[in-house]
Design a protein around this motif. Structure first.
Motif, PDB file in Angstrom:
ATOM      1  N   MET A 106       0.814  -1.213   0.000  1.00  0.00           N
ATOM      2  CA  MET A 106       0.000   0.000   0.000  1.00  0.00           C
ATOM      3  C   MET A 106       0.848   1.264   0.000  1.00  0.00           C
ATOM      4  O   MET A 106       1.945   1.287   0.555  1.00  0.00           O
ATOM      5  CB  MET A 106      -0.897   0.030   1.243  1.00  0.00           C
ATOM      6  CG  MET A 106      -1.820  -1.162   1.418  1.00  0.00           C
ATOM      7  SD  MET A 106      -3.220  -1.166   0.311  1.00  0.00           S
ATOM      8  CE  MET A 106      -4.113   0.255   0.876  1.00  0.00           C
ATOM      9  N   SER A 107       0.300   2.321  -0.612  1.00  0.00           N
ATOM     10  CA  SER A 107       0.850   3.673  -0.545  1.00  0.00           C
ATOM     11  C   SER A 107      -0.312   4.582  -0.180  1.00  0.00           C
ATOM     12  O   SER A 107      -1.197   4.828  -1.011  1.00  0.00           O
ATOM     13  CB  SER A 107       1.460   4.084  -1.885  1.00  0.00           C
ATOM     14  OG  SER A 107       1.923   5.417  -1.826  1.00  0.00           O
ATOM     15  N   GLY A 108      -0.358   5.029   1.054  1.00  0.00           N
ATOM     16  CA  GLY A 108      -1.529   5.777   1.529  1.00  0.00           C
ATOM     17  C   GLY A 108      -2.741   4.861   1.522  1.00  0.00           C
ATOM     18  O   GLY A 108      -2.724   3.805   2.132  1.00  0.00           O
ATOM     19  N   THR A 109      -3.774   5.246   0.766  1.00  0.00           N
ATOM     20  CA  THR A 109      -4.965   4.383   0.655  1.00  0.00           C
ATOM     21  C   THR A 109      -4.988   3.624  -0.675  1.00  0.00           C
ATOM     22  O   THR A 109      -5.933   2.893  -0.959  1.00  0.00           O
ATOM     23  CB  THR A 109      -6.256   5.224   0.762  1.00  0.00           C
ATOM     24  OG1 THR A 109      -6.245   6.220  -0.268  1.00  0.00           O
ATOM     25  CG2 THR A 109      -6.364   5.883   2.127  1.00  0.00           C
ATOM     26  N   ARG A 110      -3.944   3.789  -1.487  1.00  0.00           N
ATOM     27  CA  ARG A 110      -3.890   3.162  -2.816  1.00  0.00           C
ATOM     28  C   ARG A 110      -3.237   1.784  -2.742  1.00  0.00           C
ATOM     29  O   ARG A 110      -2.172   1.617  -2.175  1.00  0.00           O
ATOM     30  CB  ARG A 110      -3.090   4.055  -3.768  1.00  0.00           C
ATOM     31  CG  ARG A 110      -3.048   3.556  -5.199  1.00  0.00           C
ATOM     32  CD  ARG A 110      -2.368   4.545  -6.116  1.00  0.00           C
ATOM     33  NE  ARG A 110      -0.977   4.794  -5.760  1.00  0.00           N
ATOM     34  CZ  ARG A 110       0.048   4.086  -6.243  1.00  0.00           C
ATOM     35  NH1 ARG A 110      -0.155   3.113  -7.078  1.00  0.00           N
ATOM     36  NH2 ARG A 110       1.278   4.388  -5.880  1.00  0.00           N
ATOM     37  N   LYS A 111      -3.900   0.811  -3.355  1.00  0.00           N
ATOM     38  CA  LYS A 111      -3.343  -0.541  -3.457  1.00  0.00           C
ATOM     39  C   LYS A 111      -2.349  -0.549  -4.615  1.00  0.00           C
ATOM     40  O   LYS A 111      -2.737  -0.401  -5.768  1.00  0.00           O
ATOM     41  CB  LYS A 111      -4.450  -1.565  -3.708  1.00  0.00           C
ATOM     42  CG  LYS A 111      -5.423  -1.702  -2.559  1.00  0.00           C
ATOM     43  CD  LYS A 111      -6.524  -2.710  -2.898  1.00  0.00           C
ATOM     44  CE  LYS A 111      -7.486  -2.885  -1.759  1.00  0.00           C
ATOM     45  NZ  LYS A 111      -8.549  -3.859  -2.083  1.00  0.00           N
ATOM     46  N   VAL A 112      -1.069  -0.730  -4.297  1.00  0.00           N
ATOM     47  CA  VAL A 112      -0.016  -0.725  -5.309  1.00  0.00           C
ATOM     48  C   VAL A 112       0.082  -2.082  -5.993  1.00  0.00           C
ATOM     49  O   VAL A 112       0.157  -2.183  -7.215  1.00  0.00           O
ATOM     50  CB  VAL A 112       1.343  -0.329  -4.681  1.00  0.00           C
ATOM     51  CG1 VAL A 112       2.467  -0.426  -5.692  1.00  0.00           C
ATOM     52  CG2 VAL A 112       1.252   1.062  -4.073  1.00  0.00           C
ATOM     53  N   LEU A 113       0.094  -3.139  -5.203  1.00  0.00           N
ATOM     54  CA  LEU A 113       0.216  -4.500  -5.725  1.00  0.00           C
ATOM     55  C   LEU A 113      -0.469  -5.441  -4.741  1.00  0.00           C
ATOM     56  O   LEU A 113      -0.200  -5.380  -3.540  1.00  0.00           O
ATOM     57  CB  LEU A 113       1.689  -4.882  -5.877  1.00  0.00           C
ATOM     58  CG  LEU A 113       1.995  -6.264  -6.446  1.00  0.00           C
ATOM     59  CD1 LEU A 113       1.469  -6.391  -7.874  1.00  0.00           C
ATOM     60  CD2 LEU A 113       3.490  -6.522  -6.420  1.00  0.00           C
ATOM     61  N   CYS A 114      -1.358  -6.297  -5.238  1.00  0.00           N
ATOM     62  CA  CYS A 114      -2.126  -7.190  -4.364  1.00  0.00           C
ATOM     63  C   CYS A 114      -1.974  -8.647  -4.802  1.00  0.00           C
ATOM     64  O   CYS A 114      -1.803  -8.940  -5.979  1.00  0.00           O
ATOM     65  CB  CYS A 114      -3.604  -6.829  -4.377  1.00  0.00           C
ATOM     66  SG  CYS A 114      -3.953  -5.195  -3.718  1.00  0.00           S
ATOM     67  N   GLU A 115      -2.069  -9.527  -3.838  1.00  0.00           N
ATOM     68  CA  GLU A 115      -2.093 -10.977  -4.068  1.00  0.00           C
ATOM     69  C   GLU A 115      -3.239 -11.552  -3.263  1.00  0.00           C
ATOM     70  O   GLU A 115      -3.639 -11.010  -2.231  1.00  0.00           O
ATOM     71  CB  GLU A 115      -0.770 -11.633  -3.637  1.00  0.00           C
ATOM     72  CG  GLU A 115       0.433 -11.178  -4.435  1.00  0.00           C
ATOM     73  CD  GLU A 115       0.406 -11.650  -5.884  1.00  0.00           C
ATOM     74  OE1 GLU A 115      -0.282 -12.648  -6.185  1.00  0.00           O
ATOM     75  OE2 GLU A 115       1.078 -11.006  -6.713  1.00  0.00           O
ATOM     76  N   TYR A 116      -3.766 -12.679  -3.742  1.00  0.00           N
ATOM     77  CA  TYR A 116      -4.913 -13.316  -3.121  1.00  0.00           C
ATOM     78  C   TYR A 116      -4.565 -14.759  -2.783  1.00  0.00           C
ATOM     79  O   TYR A 116      -3.876 -15.423  -3.547  1.00  0.00           O
ATOM     80  CB  TYR A 116      -6.131 -13.272  -4.046  1.00  0.00           C
ATOM     81  CG  TYR A 116      -6.424 -11.866  -4.498  1.00  0.00           C
ATOM     82  CD1 TYR A 116      -7.224 -11.037  -3.733  1.00  0.00           C
ATOM     83  CD2 TYR A 116      -5.876 -11.364  -5.671  1.00  0.00           C
ATOM     84  CE1 TYR A 116      -7.482  -9.732  -4.122  1.00  0.00           C
ATOM     85  CE2 TYR A 116      -6.127 -10.071  -6.078  1.00  0.00           C
ATOM     86  CZ  TYR A 116      -6.928  -9.255  -5.305  1.00  0.00           C
ATOM     87  OH  TYR A 116      -7.167  -7.981  -5.697  1.00  0.00           O
ATOM     88  N   GLY A 117      -5.073 -15.224  -1.663  1.00  0.00           N
ATOM     89  CA  GLY A 117      -4.794 -16.598  -1.245  1.00  0.00           C
ATOM     90  C   GLY A 117      -5.907 -17.539  -1.630  1.00  0.00           C
ATOM     91  O   GLY A 117      -6.954 -17.141  -2.114  1.00  0.00           O
ATOM     92  N   SER A 118      -5.651 -18.793  -1.392  1.00  0.00           N
ATOM     93  CA  SER A 118      -6.693 -19.784  -1.629  1.00  0.00           C
ATOM     94  C   SER A 118      -7.699 -19.719  -0.483  1.00  0.00           C
ATOM     95  O   SER A 118      -7.444 -19.121   0.552  1.00  0.00           O
ATOM     96  CB  SER A 118      -6.071 -21.179  -1.725  1.00  0.00           C
ATOM     97  OG  SER A 118      -5.397 -21.483  -0.520  1.00  0.00           O
ATOM     98  N   GLU A 119      -8.830 -20.361  -0.693  1.00  0.00           N
ATOM     99  CA  GLU A 119      -9.866 -20.372   0.334  1.00  0.00           C
ATOM    100  C   GLU A 119      -9.400 -21.171   1.533  1.00  0.00           C
ATOM    101  O   GLU A 119      -8.743 -22.189   1.408  1.00  0.00           O
ATOM    102  CB  GLU A 119     -11.124 -21.013  -0.252  1.00  0.00           C
ATOM    103  CG  GLU A 119     -12.291 -21.013   0.673  1.00  0.00           C
ATOM    104  CD  GLU A 119     -13.512 -21.584  -0.005  1.00  0.00           C
ATOM    105  OE1 GLU A 119     -13.686 -22.819   0.050  1.00  0.00           O
ATOM    106  OE2 GLU A 119     -14.275 -20.810  -0.595  1.00  0.00           O
ATOM    107  N   GLY A 120      -9.740 -20.694   2.715  1.00  0.00           N
ATOM    108  CA  GLY A 120      -9.430 -21.410   3.947  1.00  0.00           C
ATOM    109  C   GLY A 120     -10.688 -21.556   4.782  1.00  0.00           C
ATOM    110  O   GLY A 120     -11.761 -21.072   4.414  1.00  0.00           O
ATOM    111  N   TRP A 121     -10.533 -22.224   5.909  1.00  0.00           N
ATOM    112  CA  TRP A 121     -11.661 -22.477   6.813  1.00  0.00           C
ATOM    113  C   TRP A 121     -11.269 -22.104   8.230  1.00  0.00           C
ATOM    114  O   TRP A 121     -10.182 -22.440   8.673  1.00  0.00           O
ATOM    115  CB  TRP A 121     -12.049 -23.952   6.784  1.00  0.00           C
ATOM    116  CG  TRP A 121     -12.510 -24.411   5.461  1.00  0.00           C
ATOM    117  CD1 TRP A 121     -11.739 -24.867   4.432  1.00  0.00           C
ATOM    118  CD2 TRP A 121     -13.852 -24.465   4.980  1.00  0.00           C
ATOM    119  NE1 TRP A 121     -12.513 -25.194   3.358  1.00  0.00           N
ATOM    120  CE2 TRP A 121     -13.811 -24.968   3.665  1.00  0.00           C
ATOM    121  CE3 TRP A 121     -15.075 -24.149   5.557  1.00  0.00           C
ATOM    122  CZ2 TRP A 121     -14.966 -25.140   2.914  1.00  0.00           C
ATOM    123  CZ3 TRP A 121     -16.216 -24.337   4.802  1.00  0.00           C
ATOM    124  CH2 TRP A 121     -16.148 -24.824   3.492  1.00  0.00           C
TER     125      TRP A 121
END
Length: 166
Positions: free
Chosen positions: A150-165
């Motif tokens: 993140m930079s301030g409130t801006r998402k610079v680079l995002c990654e997502y995980g697999s589903e968990g429980w």
């Protein structure tokens, strides 16, 4: 075999558990139908029920750049079950890079779409991990982890995980 014998019960357990020929019994048509329906219903319940899902941890790393070969800038970690001093249903974020950005992690309930936990390293220098963000989640809650640089409130680079429980 005659038609009458086709529907007769021919064997019974005798004394001592041995099988011997017993009195022939004709099973009425409605009893056969009821028995068949019962067996089918029990089978459908047994095979339609899904087993309980085991709790699963999720760790998602976000890179310093969008390429796969870049070093990690930080990560988010969801810990489903308590282990020693590590609490369960807990989320933390870690910033590993001195690049001027911070790491933020969101844990979302997959069924409702609502964010149930956040962890952020904002305001701290690199090589910092947040404390565990905790609270009880109902068992068998499906969760999803998103981690962003993140930079301030801006998402610079995002990654997502697999589903968990939880």
């Amino acid at each position: 075999m005659s038609k009458v014998e086709k529907y007769r019960f021919q064997a019974t357990l005798g004394p001592g558990g041995s099988t011997e020929r017993g009195n022939a019994v004709r099973m009425p048509r409605f009893a056969r139908s009821a028995f068949t329906a019962t067996v089918a219903a029990v089978g459908m319940v047994m095979f339609a029920t899904t087993p309980a899902q085991a709790s699963t941890n999720i760790t998602v790393h976000v890179g310093r750049c969008p390429m796969d070969y870049c070093a990690t800038a930080g990560y988010g970690w969801f810990n489903a079950d308590p282990i020693g001093s590590t609490p369960g249903d807990a989320l933390k974020a870690c910033d590993l890079a001195s690049d001027g950005y911070y790491i933020k992690a969101w844990l979302t309930n997959r069924d409702t779409g609502k964010v149930v936990r956040t962890a952020s390293t904002a305001g701290h220098n690199a090589n910092y991990c947040t404390g565990w963000q905790t609270g009880d989640l109902p068992e068998q809650t499906r969760v999803w982890l998103e981690v962003c640089k993140m930079s301030g409130t801006r998402k610079v680079l995002c990654e997502y995980g697999s589903e968990g429980w939880a």
